[in-house]
Motif scaffolding. Sequence first.
Motif, mmCIF file in Angstrom:
data_model
loop_
_atom_site.group_PDB
_atom_site.id
_atom_site.type_symbol
_atom_site.label_atom_id
_atom_site.label_comp_id
_atom_site.label_asym_id
_atom_site.label_seq_id
_atom_site.Cartn_x
_atom_site.Cartn_y
_atom_site.Cartn_z
ATOM 1 N N THR B 180 0.710 -1.590 -0.133
ATOM 2 C CA THR B 180 -0.342 -0.118 -0.446
ATOM 3 C C THR B 180 0.866 1.166 0.038
ATOM 4 O O THR B 180 0.837 2.411 -0.903
ATOM 5 C CB THR B 180 -0.988 0.394 0.824
ATOM 6 O OG1 THR B 180 -1.605 -1.879 1.937
ATOM 7 C CG2 THR B 180 -1.914 0.621 1.089
ATOM 8 N N VAL B 181 1.780 0.608 0.715
ATOM 9 C CA VAL B 181 2.955 2.664 1.050
ATOM 10 C C VAL B 181 3.849 2.829 -0.441
ATOM 11 O O VAL B 181 4.143 3.746 -1.073
ATOM 12 C CB VAL B 181 4.005 2.795 2.223
ATOM 13 C CG1 VAL B 181 4.757 3.636 1.991
ATOM 14 C CG2 VAL B 181 2.656 2.209 3.162
ATOM 15 N N TRP B 182 4.333 1.600 -0.926
ATOM 16 C CA TRP B 182 4.329 2.026 -2.224
ATOM 17 C C TRP B 182 3.898 2.364 -3.025
ATOM 18 O O TRP B 182 3.904 3.236 -3.665
ATOM 19 C CB TRP B 182 5.141 0.255 -2.644
ATOM 20 C CG TRP B 182 6.380 -0.090 -3.043
ATOM 21 C CD1 TRP B 182 6.947 1.445 -4.472
ATOM 22 C CD2 TRP B 182 7.109 -0.920 -4.137
ATOM 23 N NE1 TRP B 182 7.793 1.104 -5.352
ATOM 24 C CE2 TRP B 182 8.332 -0.608 -5.348
ATOM 25 C CE3 TRP B 182 7.229 -2.068 -3.705
ATOM 26 C CZ2 TRP B 182 8.416 -1.248 -5.944
ATOM 27 C CZ3 TRP B 182 8.005 -2.826 -4.217
ATOM 28 C CH2 TRP B 182 8.963 -2.266 -5.253
ATOM 29 N N TYR B 184 0.769 4.163 -2.402
ATOM 30 C CA TYR B 184 0.910 5.518 -2.390
ATOM 31 C C TYR B 184 1.825 6.461 -2.811
ATOM 32 O O TYR B 184 1.603 7.282 -3.739
ATOM 33 C CB TYR B 184 0.659 5.661 -1.233
ATOM 34 C CG TYR B 184 0.647 6.910 -0.744
ATOM 35 C CD1 TYR B 184 1.164 7.747 -0.216
ATOM 36 C CD2 TYR B 184 -0.710 7.707 -0.747
ATOM 37 C CE1 TYR B 184 0.934 9.605 0.760
ATOM 38 C CE2 TYR B 184 -1.507 9.128 -1.133
ATOM 39 C CZ TYR B 184 -0.448 9.082 -0.238
ATOM 40 O OH TYR B 184 -0.855 11.181 0.699
ATOM 41 N N THR B 185 3.763 5.720 -2.782
ATOM 42 C CA THR B 185 4.691 6.475 -3.625
ATOM 43 C C THR B 185 4.605 6.723 -4.810
ATOM 44 O O THR B 185 4.954 7.889 -5.095
ATOM 45 C CB THR B 185 6.015 5.860 -3.054
ATOM 46 O OG1 THR B 185 5.867 4.765 -3.283
ATOM 47 C CG2 THR B 185 6.114 5.954 -1.649
ATOM 48 N N TRP E 396 3.918 4.514 9.211
ATOM 49 C CA TRP E 396 3.574 4.741 7.316
ATOM 50 C C TRP E 396 4.450 6.404 6.823
ATOM 51 O O TRP E 396 4.633 5.899 5.802
ATOM 52 C CB TRP E 396 2.254 5.101 7.487
ATOM 53 C CG TRP E 396 1.861 5.626 5.732
ATOM 54 C CD1 TRP E 396 1.393 6.906 6.069
ATOM 55 C CD2 TRP E 396 0.856 4.457 5.140
ATOM 56 N NE1 TRP E 396 1.169 6.831 4.641
ATOM 57 C CE2 TRP E 396 0.832 6.143 3.581
ATOM 58 C CE3 TRP E 396 0.365 3.925 5.637
ATOM 59 C CZ2 TRP E 396 -0.011 5.521 3.702
ATOM 60 C CZ3 TRP E 396 -0.394 3.061 4.170
ATOM 61 C CH2 TRP E 396 -0.227 4.038 2.818
ATOM 62 N N LEU E 397 4.547 7.233 7.799
ATOM 63 C CA LEU E 397 5.158 8.532 6.962
ATOM 64 C C LEU E 397 7.142 7.616 6.955
ATOM 65 O O LEU E 397 6.837 8.478 5.673
ATOM 66 C CB LEU E 397 5.049 8.787 8.480
ATOM 67 C CG LEU E 397 3.376 9.376 8.310
ATOM 68 C CD1 LEU E 397 3.795 11.131 9.377
ATOM 69 C CD2 LEU E 397 2.725 10.289 7.128
ATOM 70 N N GLU E 400 6.565 5.549 3.930
ATOM 71 C CA GLU E 400 6.821 6.725 2.851
ATOM 72 C C GLU E 400 8.047 7.462 1.945
ATOM 73 O O GLU E 400 8.346 6.761 1.128
ATOM 74 C CB GLU E 400 5.623 7.421 3.201
ATOM 75 C CG GLU E 400 5.080 8.043 2.004
ATOM 76 C CD GLU E 400 4.688 9.282 2.078
ATOM 77 O OE1 GLU E 400 3.118 9.525 3.510
ATOM 78 O OE2 GLU E 400 4.348 10.725 1.375
ATOM 79 N N THR E 401 8.002 7.740 3.384
ATOM 80 C CA THR E 401 9.861 8.390 2.829
ATOM 81 C C THR E 401 10.494 7.474 2.410
ATOM 82 O O THR E 401 11.203 7.598 1.018
ATOM 83 C CB THR E 401 9.991 9.111 4.585
ATOM 84 O OG1 THR E 401 9.717 9.925 5.128
ATOM 85 C CG2 THR E 401 10.475 10.776 3.891
ATOM 86 N N ARG E 404 9.706 6.227 -1.384
ATOM 87 C CA ARG E 404 9.798 7.544 -1.993
ATOM 88 C C ARG E 404 11.159 8.073 -2.372
ATOM 89 O O ARG E 404 11.955 8.642 -3.673
ATOM 90 C CB ARG E 404 8.961 8.910 -1.408
ATOM 91 C CG ARG E 404 8.519 9.826 -2.130
ATOM 92 C CD ARG E 404 8.306 11.150 -1.845
ATOM 93 N NE ARG E 404 6.849 10.512 -1.543
ATOM 94 C CZ ARG E 404 5.990 10.677 -1.773
ATOM 95 N NH1 ARG E 404 5.999 11.037 -2.697
ATOM 96 N NH2 ARG E 404 4.585 10.477 -1.109
ATOM 97 N N ALA E 411 12.972 0.619 4.824
ATOM 98 C CA ALA E 411 11.810 -0.067 4.917
ATOM 99 C C ALA E 411 11.796 -1.332 5.391
ATOM 100 O O ALA E 411 10.829 -1.504 5.873
ATOM 101 C CB ALA E 411 10.754 0.426 3.421
#
Lengths: 102, 498, 227, 102, 486
Positions: B180-182, B184-185, E396-397, E400-401, E404, E411
């Motif tokens: 899900t996070v991937w 989202y990015t 989550w944050l 995400e970073t 990204r 991760a």
Amino acid sequence: MSYIILYALLGVGLFVLGLYALIIHAHLLRKILAINVMGTGVFLVLVALAARHQDAPPDPVPHAMVITGIVVAVSATALALILMLKVYAATGKTELHDGKPD
Amino acid sequence: MNLAQSLPLLVVASSLVPGAIIFFLDEKQTVARIFLNMAGALIKLALAGVMLWGIVHGYHYEIRLPLLPGIDLFLRAGPLAMLFVTLSATLWLLTTIYAIGYLEDSPHRSRFFGFFSLCVTATAGLALAGNLLTFLLFYELLTLATYPLIVHRGTEEARLAGRNYLIYTIGGGALLLLATVWLYTLTGTLEFTARGFLSGLDAVHHPALIVIFVLFIAGLGVKAALLPFHGWLPQAMVAPAPVSALLHAVAVVKAGAFGIVRVVYDVYGIEFAADLGVTLPLAILASATIIYGSVRALFQDDLKRRLAFSTVSQVSYIALGVAVVGPIATIGGLVHLVHQGIQKVTLFFCAGNLAETLGIHKVSEMNGVARRMPWTMTAFTISALGMIGLPPLTGFISKWYLGMGALDAGQNWVIFILAGSSLLNAAYFLPIVYAAWFKPSPSTWPHERSFGALETAWPLLLPPIITAALTLGLGLLASSPISPLEWVRFIASREFAP
Amino acid sequence: MTDNQQTGKAFRLLLVLLLSAIAGWLAYAVLALSSSPAGLGEQVVTHLDTSGVGNPVTAVLLNFRGYDTLLEMAVLLVALLGVWSLGGIADYRESPPGPVLDTLSRLLVPVLILVAAYLLWVGADAPGGAFQAGSVLGAAGVLLLLSGWRLGNRFAGLLLRAVLVLGLGLFVIAGTGLFLIGGAFLEYPPSLAGGLILLIEAAATMTIGATLAALFLGNRPRVEPDK
Amino acid sequence: MEALTLLYWAFDSLLGLCLLWLAWRALASPDLFKAIVLFFSFGLLMALAWVRLNAPDVALAEAAIGAGLTGALLLAALARLESIEEPISPGSNGGETDIHDR
Amino acid sequence: MTGDLLGIPWAVLLILLPLIGGLACFLLPSLSKSLGLLCALAILVAVGGLGWQLAENGAQRYAIGGWGAPLGIDLYADGLSLLMLVMAALVGLGVSVYSSAYFNGDKARHFWPLWLFLWAALNALFLSADIFNLYVTLELLGLAAVALVALAGGADALNAAMRYLLVSLLGSLFYLLGVALIYHGFGSVDIAILAQRIEPSPAAWSAVGLMSAGLLLKTALFPMHFWLPAAHASAPAPVSALLSALVVKAPFYILLRLWLEIFSPTGAAPGQLLGQLLGLLGAAAVLWGGIQALRQTRLKLLIAYSTVAQLGYLFLAFPLGTSIAWKGVFYLLLSHALAKAAMFMAAGNILYFCGHDRITDLDGVAQRLPLTLAAFSLAGVSIMGLPPSGGFVAKWLLLETALRSGQWWWAAILILGGLLAAAYIFQVIGHAFTQADAPAETGLVPARMEWTAVMFAFAAILLGFFATDAFELIGIGAPTSGVSGG
């Protein structure tokens, strides 16, 4: 300018010497001595560099810091000594036993 | 917070609030507990009905609550969501009645019903989830709520089963979170949209999207009991009967299947997924699970373990329906979501009755049981035949649509899978039915309890009869406007606009 | 560190190497520093007249960075609290003091108290001040304790705690008072500064003396009227 | 180089070396009592060093607190350490019980 | 009315209240319990006042003694310090209520003054903008914490307290030497001024190294965590909650402040290298802490090693460096404080109830303390980072970073850490569902103790729902302005 460097280097020397002794010696009293020597070393660096400009009077702020530092050091030493005695009374040893797995 | 917004929240709250109160009820306050349970179930069913009616008349029910910077807690009552909510509401009502009867005087009932309601809250929330984050939130809440139910009995065996369940589901949850996070990015949004929101992404991300798809299927496959991740399901049979019924027909397993449906249709979009070439491997995996589940079920002497392996194979029909690209196959897959739920819950109710009244746990002990417990066994037989896929029962309809969809999509090999699995179903269900009806019953049952006039306590008997009637009714009245088949056709039409 | 000799030696060698490397780097950094611009010296001198005290160090300690000193008084008090909370330890001095110690302490204690008072007073304009005076007072207290003198029951309770708290308490009260009459917290109006600082320093001297003596004694005076 | 700066350099380097040697001996000496006495003298010499860095306030503080009180605390702790050593066998559960016998 | 309400310097009040409370408790020991609770409530009100003040007119700078930055000492309050103060106030209130039931008699007399002085040190530390003043607050904090650990009195507690004291003093001396070099190099000790004046030079680099080493030692980052488990496990329960939730976060807060404002401008290559090193150590802490927690037989040691692991997460943000990563760290600080306080209180209840906290023998107990176990499991959900908890938002944050910015290995560490946490937490929860013969004859553990634990755990879960408006508050004064956006 000349002798300031000497004392500043002496301060660094005492700091490192104290650190060495703290790591090497197991006896708690010696560790407390080492902490005091390290403290004196840091104070020396602070005050020595404060007087690095020959002409102007020395900068008083580090002096105030050092006085505060000395009082903090003595209170910490007092607590450490009494704690050492309690540890000795409770465990019968003057070293820290790291019984628990690290 | 006008009515349109508050309804989805009310549906979720209608089981959360009673659950929270029940936790603090004392063991002896059975009346209060029963009242709270029943009230919650009835309110949820009523709300679901209102929303069903509303959606047909074009109302929109959705609510957004701030959760994370950039992503909200988004509950939206779409047609697909309502399908699952209605299914879970009805079966929760019946399972509650059954559980009240089943756990007559056993310890820790407040704790049981507390987590029981939490479980259904998670299922409702998961169904109504409007974006992947909300789905993930309720998906993990489901794991946490079902674990205490599995280990409810506290025996060493139950705690071992619980531990296994956790290893699978927490691991699956971690994979799902990563995916899900991937995603989202890459996309910057997680909202479910009719034909997926990934088609816009440029091609450089495609390999990443494939890996993300694999992660999704792995994460959801744990709960949907797809092949490599099904290990926990048979072991979870050690839980009390209402929990097995709830897990297999209503909550956990369906959550996984529903997740796969959401990901394929509303995240990737079926056409984009087909272009990526991920649907075929999913179809193969589903088929393999179908066959594997049925084969393993053949050799299980314990009735509940046989039903568990049957579930492992049945749920993969839904995955198969989703993986075969085409509106008819989709209808087959989605309608099976409902039909399998109803049939399986009946089978588990009957298994629970047999265990509770006659102390029967093994298939070999079921000779001539039909004479002793006619009503239970008729319900069992109807559902078993439905599972095999005999017309006019519900099972037949879903297999029919699956077959037609496969032909329509040119995947002819699926027909053999369906035929083969139906034969296997027959192979492991018919002997039970035959033994129960035609073999002489043993002189004494392992430990018989008599319940006066009825063959067993009425709360244990009523639910299976209702669900069996549903199996029959929905089969016969499949084409009537209010049947799940019509509703699924309404859903499929949105997924495949001409 | 009960490791056997062989690894012990290797470990020490490694440690010496590591520490001398750190020492070398720090020395290099300190050398590089010696040419950097002056610190806050002149700013202290320019503001000295409005600080109400002549001696720049006392000005920094009590006025410019008075907040540091306030916290540092708290450190002293917490150290004592810590020592007292550890419970009693053996009170080593049983035997009566020898004649030399007895006469010496009779002579020295009044002198020490006088020196402390002088240091406190002269601190405004010349080297001296609360901490130095307090420690001399503490030394007098230690001398008394060494010669077997103990605080009477009546003084060991609330009164002792009041003295121990006096320094920090007065500092806080003065600070909030100054705020209430319209300045910032601990902002001495130039006219009042001298007197106020002397008052605070006097209280601090008493507290530091008592605390250091109590730290030396090590355990709470046994008689606790309001246990 | 006039004689005065030469004299200063000589004095400072001597003082610096002496301080370092004292610190090293204090930390490394086998006997605790000797270590504390060496630390004591190290403190006093430090007061001299502060005077050389024309920090009179710090010199006073160091002499009174650093050397005076810390030394006294250390000696008291050492005395108590030895006094605890005989009566209680090591490993007993804390000296609390027999403190209040006086 | 609101005019002068905003005028009150809430920041100074936040420091004075616990100081005065501590003095009062020391002076009048018989009233210490009520004084302590009163002081806790007053501080909560003061934090509310400060929060409102910050919301109204942004970050606050308060010159103590009226002298202004280079000469005098400034207090600076922005979103980050508000977060830490709110954390301290919440945990402080809960711990005060818990301790009012946990300590009585002689122990209570010693606990309250020490605790209030520790609280004063925390508030002073979170508000100070002067690195030497931070040294004094660090010392005050260290001494008070050591004394509180030693309050438990047993051989283990004294031994752990001694080691903790030595480590704390060593860390402070390293920090002080760093302060000395920075002061003489750049002529000021105020953070804001230093942020402008600092530029890479040997003194700056050695100061960065020394201060970071000192603070890392006090924050117990992985290789230097040896002192933490013994200290946090052998201390009395409310003190362990304090240590894990607040005390160990203070040096991290200072490192964060320095890193965001002073060190990052020297963000040349070596700066990134140091960031990566911290991330690596953090990752090692997450794995080592998790594995060690799994191996523990005593509950409090398990929770202590869990702290070591969770602290590792905080350092993962250094190599990531974007403002979202820092938001994740801020939120993890808060949710970990609440969850860990709840866990230690639960362990305290179990210890209080049956005298031991051996995990294998928890079976009988878990049945009799349903509330305590509910608190432990709810807190566990947040520690594991499962939704809907605060821990999940932070995870989550950070995830995400990490994804990204393409550094997927962080991760992987986050996911692995979560699984390890799940393993050691469910190892304990598993015992709750064993067959207990006698039904719970409750009432043995004071209700206050159980309900505070449940309240904390519930708060950690609720944090999951209020992330967005919490971040608005934390964002006041843009604490992460010095860092690249992203």
